[in-house]
Structures are given as structure tokens and as C-alpha cells.
Design an enzyme around this catalytic site. Structure first.
Site, PDB file in Angstrom:
ATOM      1  N   CYS A 206       3.657  -5.904  15.842  1.00  0.00           N
ATOM      2  CA  CYS A 206       2.985  -4.890  16.655  1.00  0.00           C
ATOM      3  C   CYS A 206       1.493  -5.216  16.734  1.00  0.00           C
ATOM      4  O   CYS A 206       0.855  -5.462  15.703  1.00  0.00           O
ATOM      5  CB  CYS A 206       3.204  -3.502  16.052  1.00  0.00           C
ATOM      6  SG  CYS A 206       4.949  -3.111  15.846  1.00  0.00           S
TER       7      CYS A 206
ATOM      8  N   SER B 280      10.636   6.249   9.130  1.00  0.00           N
ATOM      9  CA  SER B 280      10.003   5.990  10.413  1.00  0.00           C
ATOM     10  C   SER B 280      10.249   4.535  10.806  1.00  0.00           C
ATOM     11  O   SER B 280       9.846   3.617  10.094  1.00  0.00           O
ATOM     12  CB  SER B 280       8.504   6.275  10.296  1.00  0.00           C
ATOM     13  OG  SER B 280       7.873   5.986  11.508  1.00  0.00           O
TER      14      SER B 280
ATOM     15  N   CYS C 160       3.079   8.375   1.788  1.00  0.00           N
ATOM     16  CA  CYS C 160       3.450   7.382   2.796  1.00  0.00           C
ATOM     17  C   CYS C 160       3.670   6.075   2.029  1.00  0.00           C
ATOM     18  O   CYS C 160       2.748   5.577   1.385  1.00  0.00           O
ATOM     19  CB  CYS C 160       2.322   7.263   3.811  1.00  0.00           C
ATOM     20  SG  CYS C 160       2.601   5.980   5.029  1.00  0.00           S
TER      21      CYS C 160
ATOM     22  N   CYS D 127      -2.650   1.380   7.977  1.00  0.00           N
ATOM     23  CA  CYS D 127      -1.670   0.637   7.184  1.00  0.00           C
ATOM     24  C   CYS D 127      -1.930  -0.863   7.235  1.00  0.00           C
ATOM     25  O   CYS D 127      -2.059  -1.449   8.292  1.00  0.00           O
ATOM     26  CB  CYS D 127      -0.288   0.968   7.736  1.00  0.00           C
ATOM     27  SG  CYS D 127       0.955  -0.151   7.201  1.00  0.00           S
TER      28      CYS D 127
ATOM     29  N   GLY E  14       5.774  -2.528   6.557  1.00  0.00           N
ATOM     30  CA  GLY E  14       7.139  -3.000   6.740  1.00  0.00           C
ATOM     31  C   GLY E  14       7.986  -2.114   7.635  1.00  0.00           C
ATOM     32  O   GLY E  14       7.631  -0.970   7.927  1.00  0.00           O
ATOM     33  N   GLU E  15       9.103  -2.667   8.066  1.00  0.00           N
ATOM     34  CA  GLU E  15      10.076  -1.929   8.886  1.00  0.00           C
ATOM     35  C   GLU E  15      11.229  -1.526   7.952  1.00  0.00           C
ATOM     36  O   GLU E  15      12.012  -2.392   7.522  1.00  0.00           O
ATOM     37  CB  GLU E  15      10.554  -2.842  10.027  1.00  0.00           C
ATOM     38  CG  GLU E  15      11.805  -2.384  10.740  1.00  0.00           C
ATOM     39  CD  GLU E  15      11.775  -0.926  11.205  1.00  0.00           C
ATOM     40  OE1 GLU E  15      10.928  -0.588  12.030  1.00  0.00           O
ATOM     41  OE2 GLU E  15      12.622  -0.128  10.735  1.00  0.00           O
TER      42      GLU E  15
ATOM     43  N   SER F  66       8.681   5.128  16.019  1.00  0.00           N
ATOM     44  CA  SER F  66       7.349   4.807  16.542  1.00  0.00           C
ATOM     45  C   SER F  66       7.544   4.273  17.952  1.00  0.00           C
ATOM     46  O   SER F  66       7.907   3.117  18.134  1.00  0.00           O
ATOM     47  CB  SER F  66       6.680   3.732  15.678  1.00  0.00           C
ATOM     48  OG  SER F  66       6.383   4.252  14.432  1.00  0.00           O
ATOM     49  N   LEU F  67       7.330   5.136  18.913  1.00  0.00           N
ATOM     50  CA  LEU F  67       7.688   4.750  20.291  1.00  0.00           C
ATOM     51  C   LEU F  67       6.484   4.137  21.022  1.00  0.00           C
ATOM     52  O   LEU F  67       6.556   3.030  21.536  1.00  0.00           O
ATOM     53  CB  LEU F  67       8.215   5.984  21.030  1.00  0.00           C
ATOM     54  CG  LEU F  67       8.898   5.691  22.356  1.00  0.00           C
ATOM     55  CD1 LEU F  67      10.179   4.886  22.158  1.00  0.00           C
ATOM     56  CD2 LEU F  67       9.211   6.979  23.105  1.00  0.00           C
ATOM     57  N   HIS F  68       5.428   4.862  21.117  1.00  0.00           N
ATOM     58  CA  HIS F  68       4.154   4.427  21.716  1.00  0.00           C
ATOM     59  C   HIS F  68       4.192   4.134  23.209  1.00  0.00           C
ATOM     60  O   HIS F  68       3.141   4.123  23.845  1.00  0.00           O
ATOM     61  CB  HIS F  68       3.559   3.226  20.967  1.00  0.00           C
ATOM     62  CG  HIS F  68       3.399   3.464  19.504  1.00  0.00           C
ATOM     63  ND1 HIS F  68       2.768   4.581  19.000  1.00  0.00           N
ATOM     64  CD2 HIS F  68       3.818   2.768  18.416  1.00  0.00           C
ATOM     65  CE1 HIS F  68       2.801   4.549  17.683  1.00  0.00           C
ATOM     66  NE2 HIS F  68       3.438   3.460  17.302  1.00  0.00           N
TER      67      HIS F  68
ATOM     68  N   ASN G  92      -6.313   4.839  14.024  1.00  0.00           N
ATOM     69  CA  ASN G  92      -7.287   4.396  13.037  1.00  0.00           C
ATOM     70  C   ASN G  92      -7.563   2.915  13.339  1.00  0.00           C
ATOM     71  O   ASN G  92      -6.730   2.077  13.013  1.00  0.00           O
ATOM     72  CB  ASN G  92      -6.641   4.538  11.644  1.00  0.00           C
ATOM     73  CG  ASN G  92      -7.620   5.015  10.616  1.00  0.00           C
ATOM     74  OD1 ASN G  92      -8.825   4.812  10.752  1.00  0.00           O
ATOM     75  ND2 ASN G  92      -7.108   5.635   9.571  1.00  0.00           N
TER      76      ASN G  92
ATOM     77  N   GLU H 213       0.817  -1.209   0.000  1.00  0.00           N
ATOM     78  CA  GLU H 213       0.000   0.000   0.000  1.00  0.00           C
ATOM     79  C   GLU H 213       0.851   1.259   0.000  1.00  0.00           C
ATOM     80  O   GLU H 213       1.947   1.271   0.547  1.00  0.00           O
ATOM     81  CB  GLU H 213      -0.832   0.044   1.285  1.00  0.00           C
ATOM     82  CG  GLU H 213      -1.806  -1.080   1.368  1.00  0.00           C
ATOM     83  CD  GLU H 213      -2.469  -1.135   2.733  1.00  0.00           C
ATOM     84  OE1 GLU H 213      -3.314  -2.002   2.911  1.00  0.00           O
ATOM     85  OE2 GLU H 213      -2.129  -0.315   3.602  1.00  0.00           O
TER      86      GLU H 213
ATOM     87  N   CYS I 111      -1.360  -3.306  14.674  1.00  0.00           N
ATOM     88  CA  CYS I 111      -1.087  -3.031  13.260  1.00  0.00           C
ATOM     89  C   CYS I 111      -1.674  -4.110  12.340  1.00  0.00           C
ATOM     90  O   CYS I 111      -1.458  -5.303  12.563  1.00  0.00           O
ATOM     91  CB  CYS I 111       0.422  -2.940  13.070  1.00  0.00           C
ATOM     92  SG  CYS I 111       0.919  -2.851  11.351  1.00  0.00           S
TER      93      CYS I 111
END
Ligand code: SF4
Length: 346
Positions: free
Chosen positions: A118, A197, A107, A339, A165-166, A220-222, A296, A94, A121
Site C-alpha cells: 500500500c 482489519s 492496536c 503504523c 501486516g495483513e 481497509s477500503l479507501h 497520519n 509495533e 503505508c
């Protein structure tokens, strides 16, 4: 048995020139083919009309042109455009175009699926199938740039690697794609308009610093509490916050570049005062910016956007401690904009 044809787009300009020479042709034909592929986005050898029929047939006999295809496009009432992109082997990733009054941001994805897990996700449910190659990443950007010009009458202004993906698990290909995007033969975009990111792979963050990259880094800490972070991002068990912090300190020492933290506040997970204090404590070592992103939802599961009071508390405490904070509203709520959602369907 026919030999497997090579993807012509995997060749550098120099390799294309050498190929023509090896076939008894003039090397400059390589420049022409390169231009067709990368400036004019040619999807077949037939359209390369400044080459003779014989030369085109020779190319056809040796190579294929692997290119992406925007399979499905969804447009949100807020202007966000989401593409399901089909790759040459039929896998789907995507990419999203996010317009605001000042900028249009792409993006993009770096892998098909993701090996990290995660819990919030949709992409994690696809598992990692393969890395994207540099031109598949580049093509996503070109497709979004075209959409930006078509629908918003302006070129793309920014890129974030925040799709599927990372990116740091596909390090070399992501850096090659960025090199093409920023090159004068590509999109000539400034690296300062590009953000990678990451969920936080310490070793690779240090490598970025050593490689003196010019693009921006977001994490991306969260959560800045190990126990909480591991429960939502299980790989944190192997890459704990102390390692991440050390890598980020290294990054800052080498680059002097501000670090952005992506952060979602979920109800009952990280919406308490202790969570904000841990975040401040984690990021105060360097100039930082925290993006509080509205969630989202991907299903009716455990992850629910926190109340406004919790967001206000985060903003207040972060600002009091000199940390730049922005609240990002979720975009494309009426389409499958989280995502991984659209690719899951495809
Ligand atoms: S949030 Fe990013 S790193 Fe985590 S599973 Fe999803 S795509 Fe992978």
C-alpha cells in the site's frame, strides 16, 4: 553439537503434561508450568518457585522461553502509547494503546513488515520478513493490558488487528492468538471486542465466514473504484473490488454481522463526489459502518489529508444513504504513530 532448544510456549498444556510424563515426572507439573507461562507471564524458569531446582534445570536443558520485550515506548500528549516490540530474533514490530474516555484499545501487529504494498503505508517499506507466532501476538496484547492498568487504571477493553501486516495472510496464527485472548486461561475477552482489519483478501474473508468466527470484520477500503484503489493498493489488481464484494456478501450471509470500512480521504485522490457515490454503491448491500480516518502522514509524499469540505461531503452523503459514519481523528501525532514508522526507525 547441541540440539536447538524448543520454545516452551509453543506447547499446549496437554503437550507440557506429556513432556513431564515422558521425563518420569508427575503430569500436573505441566499445569504448573503452563500457569507460570500464561497467567503469571514468567520470562525465566528460575522464577517457577513451586518446581524443584532439578525440575527447573531439566526445563532449562530442553527449552527456551521466547518472549517479547518492549524496547521503546513513546507517549503522546493525547495519551496514546506506542511500543516498539523486540522479538526473540531481534526483529521489531509495533503495538499501540489508544485511550478514549470510554475505552482503551490495543492496536496490534500480525506480521513483521508486510508483503502488500500500500503506497500510503510505512510498514510496506519494510517488506514482509515473517509471520508473528500466536504467542507473540498474545504478548503484545498482555503488554498493552498492563500499560492500560498502569497508566489509565483500567483493563484493556478492545483490540484491533490494524498494526503491521495483513492479518489474513497469517490466518492460523491470528486465530490461535484470538482463541487464547478469549479463553478463560487467557484474558477472557469477548470476541465481540476484537476486530480484524484486513485490506481485503477475498478467499480468506470467505474462510472466516466458514469458520464462523465471532469477532468483527473491518476492511481497509479507501476507494470503491478499481482504478483508484489499484493505484494506492496495488494488490487490488489481483483481488479486484468485484471479488472483494462477493466475499463480503458471503460473509454477511453467513454471519449477519455488520461490516466496517476503514477509509482515508486524501486530497486529489478520492475526495470527489464520484468517490462517495462509488463507496455507497459498494457497501449498501449489508448494514455497514464507515470510519473516516484522518491520515497520519509518513513523509512529504503524495498523500495529504483531504479538506474538511470533502470529509463533510462524505459524512452527508453516507448518512443520507443510511450508512453509519464516524470521523476518527488521528491519534499520537506528536509521536511516530503511523503504523510502521517506529519500526522503520528501529
Ligand atoms: S496498510 Fe496494511 S496491508 Fe497495506 S502495506 Fe500497510 S500493513 Fe500491509
Amino acid at each position: 553439537m547441541h540440539p536447538v532448544k524448543k520454545d516452551v510456549r509453543a506447547l499446549t498444556k496437554e503437550q507440557l503434561r506429556q513432556f513431564f510424563e515422558s521425563q518420569g515426572e508427575k503430569a500436573f507439573r505441566g499445569n504448573q508450568v503452563y500457569e507460570w507461562l500464561w497467567i503469571k507471564s514468567a520470562h525465566s524458569f528460575d522464577v517457577m518457585t513451586n518446581l524443584s531446582k532439578e525440575v527447573r534445570a531439566m526445563l532449562e536443558a530442553h527449552f527456551v522461553i521466547n518472549h517479547i520485550k518492549v524496547d521503546q515506548m513513546q507517549r503522546s500528549s493525547d495519551g496514546t502509547i506506542k511500543n516498539a516490540v523486540r522479538l526473540h530474533d531481534d526483529l521489531v514490530v509495533e503495538s499501540v494503546l489508544i485511550p478514549t474516555s470510554k475505552r482503551t484499545t490495543a492496536c496490534v501487529s500480525s506480521q513483521v513488515g508486510c508483503s502488500l504494498d500500500c503506497k500510503f503505508c510505512a510498514t510496506a517499506r519494510l517488506k514482509r520478513m515473517r509471520n508473528l507466532n500466536p504467542d507473540e501476538i498474545y504478548d503484545q496484547v498482555v503488554a498493552i493490558d498492563n500499560e492500560s492498568r498502569l497508566y489509565f487504571d483500567r483493563p484493556l477493553s478492545n483490540i484491533v488487528f490494524m498494526g503491521m501486516g495483513e492479518p489474513l495472510m497469517n490466518y492460523n496464527n491470528v486465530l490461535k492468538a484470538v482463541a487464547k485472548i478469549t479463553s478463560k486461561e487467557g484474558l477472557r475477552m469477548s470476541p465481540r471486542r476484537i476486530t480484524i482489519s484486513t485490506s481485503g483478501v477475498p478467499k480468506m474473508i470467505k474462510k472466516l465466514a466458514d469458520d464462523q468466527v465471532k469477532f468483527k470484520l473491518a476492511v481497509s477500503l479507501h476507494s470503491a473504484i478499481d482504478e483508484v484503489r489499484t493505484s494506492i493498493m496495488p494488490f487490488n489488481e489481483n483481488f479486484p473490488l468485484s471479488d472483494l464484494r462477493e466475499a463480503l456478501e458471503y460473509w454477511y450471509q453467513k454471519t449477519k454481522s455488520r461490516i466496517t470500512y476503514e477509509y482515508v480521504v486524501w486530497k486529489g485522490i478520492n475526495d470527489q463526489l464520484k468517490d462517495v457515490k462509488a463507496l455507497i454503491n459498494f457497501c449498501k448491500f449489508a448494514p455497514s459502518k464507515v470510519n473516516l480516518i484522518e491520515y497520519n502522514p509518513i513523509d512529504d509524499g503524495d498523500f495529504k489529508q483531504a479538506d474538511e469540505e470533502a470529509i463533510d461531503m462524505y459524512v452527508r452523503f453516507l448518512e443520507q444513504n443510511g450508512i453509519v459514519v464516524t470521523v476518527r481523528r488521528s491519534r499520537g501525532k506528536d509521536i511516530d504513530a503511523a503504523c510502521g514508522q517506529l519500526a522503520n526507525k528501529s
